[in-house]
Design an enzyme around this catalytic site. Structure first.
Site, short mmCIF file in Angstrom:
data_model
loop_
_atom_site.label_atom_id
_atom_site.label_comp_id
_atom_site.label_asym_id
_atom_site.label_seq_id
_atom_site.Cartn_x
_atom_site.Cartn_y
_atom_site.Cartn_z
CE LYS A 54 -3.99 -2.09 2.29
NZ LYS A 54 -4.86 -2.09 3.49
CB CYS A 70 -1.79 0.70 8.38
SG CYS A 70 -0.78 1.89 9.23
CG ASP A 71 -3.83 -5.00 5.51
OD1 ASP A 71 -4.60 -4.46 4.69
OD2 ASP A 71 -4.01 -6.14 5.97
CB SER A 72 -5.55 -4.47 10.93
OG SER A 72 -4.91 -3.28 11.32
N GLY A 107 0.26 -4.34 10.32
CA GLY A 107 1.52 -4.02 9.66
C GLY A 107 1.60 -2.53 9.41
#
Length: 198
Positions: A54, A70-72, A107
């Site tokens: 991203k 970010c990624d969750s 992340g």
């Protein structure tokens, strides 16, 4: 060193609000990164790869900025959960999660194109879910809130009623670990206070 523009490569209103509440005015540029191209079985590696993808997709558009991706996901009982695809899937997920413990992983990738630096980290928070009745689960899913969240829950909305305890960073569960972001900015040579809006 004067701070560059801060760019959030995410459409998440929760992440944006966390930054605003902390005095940082981000420029929001949602990534068009295709998440389906990343297929990893380890949740830590998965969220780091997604956050990197991203951030890398947006960074070329802002050569003088600091870009955050970010990624969750929720790791629960050996499975990795992102956003539920249907209300029925969210209900079934809650049947499994209630009364148990999962791990919310986010992340974080910071890219400073001008400095040619990229930093990627992962934050993990243990989430203790309350024992929730079938009716409460159905009513919660009917609000639509779980459909937009990794793990089908939030702690800064209606879902906060259904989480008994967190172990670790609480803002991580909202989608962005503020202490980790501070440390990462420090690695790039900035103070978080450099980004506070007047």
């Amino acid at each position: 060193m004067s701070a560059p523009q801060f760019v959030l490569a995410s459409a998440s209103s929760a992440r944006r609000q966390l930054l605003l509440n902390a005095g940082v005015q981000p420029f929001v540029s949602p990534s068009k990164f295709d998440e389906d191209q990343i297929t990893l079985d380890e949740p830590d590696a998965l969220v780091k790869a997604l956050s990197l993808g991203k951030a890398e997709a947006v960074a070329p558009l802002f050569p003088n900025a600091v870009v955050l991706g970010c990624d969750s996901v929720l790791a629960f009982d050996g499975e990795i959960y992102g956003k539920p695809e249907t209300p029925d899937a969210a209900i079934k997920r809650w049947w499994k999660m209630r009364g148990k413990v999962g791990e919310l992983l986010t992340g974080h990738t910071l890219i400073a194109p001008a400095a040619r630096k990229t930093i990627t980290r992962c934050q993990v928070t243990r989430v203790h879910f309350a024992w929730v009745s079938d009716r409460e689960i159905e009513d919660y899913v009917a609000t639509g809130e779980p459909m937009n969240c990794a793990g089908a829950f939030t702690i800064d909305g209606k879902g906060g009623f259904f989480v008994e305890k967190l172990e670790g960073c609480h803002t991580n569960v909202i989608g962005l670990s503020m202490p980790m972001l501070r440390d990462m900015l420090g690695e790039l040579g900035y103070r978080v206070t450099d980004f506070w809006s007047a």
